[in-house]
Scaffold this motif. Structure first.
Motif: not given
Length: 229
Positions: A169-176
């Motif tokens: 979830l964190m990686e998705a939110i911190e994506s472009d």
């Protein structure tokens, strides 16, 4: 032969007199009267010029007083205009600092893993603004904050069975895809700060299936509110 008539002038020079003698005792009063008349005329001219100048001075003073009143009114209007303009500028600054997070929430619904159950989405309220001068409390309060940037945090709370779902979830939110709202730290200390922003704990009670879920709370840094003209 006849001889010419002889005319002998036997008068001394000091005995000679004019046929119409003018005595000094007569001329002195006449000259004095003429001098007094000239002085009177000169004084009258000066008096009239003084009256004219006094009238002009009085008129100029009256005109100056009226212009002073008008000038004071203009200054008051200019002060009021600047005050109202500063209020409008401050409202425009607040308007530019307003962020809309509807797109963020809609985007979040597309990337949230199925294993994650959200319990709260929070954007904490900004700290109270200090608009009064602590050194001079009687001074009128400021129209707005003196700092032009205000930080904004976005907190995601939920439950999941595995920490991998939180990481995903964190990686998705911190994506472009979330770059319009979320600010990602990319320096060497970003990993350390990322660990501080994650809080995961195991729930004390197990569910109906006997599995105790993990409660998590993740904090993200959004783009700050910028109060600028």
């Amino acid at each position: 032969m006849k001889s010419p008539n002889l005319h002998l002038n036997l008068l001394r020079p000091d005995e000679k007199a004019s046929s119409s003698p003018v005595r000094l005792r007569v001329m002195l009063p006449i000259l004095s009267l003429l001098f007094c008349a000239a002085c009177a005329i000169w004084w009258g001219v000066l008096f009239m010029q003084g009256l004219i100048l006094n009238g002009k001075v009085a008129s100029a003073r009256a005109d100056l007083e009226s212009k002073k009143t008008a000038h004071a009114a203009i200054l008051a209007q200019m002060t009021d205009m600047r005050e109202r303009q500063s209020q409008l500028d401050q409202l425009d600054a607040y308007k530019r600092g307003c962020h809309k997070y509807g797109g963020l929430l809609a985007k979040l619904a597309e990337v949230i893993p199925e294993e994650v159950q959200l319990t709260a989405l929070t954007i904490p309220e900004p700290p109270p603004q200090m608009l009064s001068d602590p050194k001079n409390p009687k001074r009128p309060p400021l129209l707005g904050p003196t700092n032009t940037i205000e930080s904004v945090q976005f907190r995601v709370s939920g439950r999941t069975a595995a920490t991998a779902s939180v990481t995903s979830l964190m990686e998705a939110i911190e994506s472009d895809a979330f770059g319009k709202w979320i600010v990602v730290d990319k320096n060497k200390n970003a990993a350390a700060r990322k660990k501080k922003r994650i809080h995961i704990r195991q729930e004390s009670r197990a569910g109906e299936d006997g599995v105790r879920m993990l409660a998590f709370d993740v904090e993200f840094r959004c783009k700050g509110r910028r109060f600028e003209k």
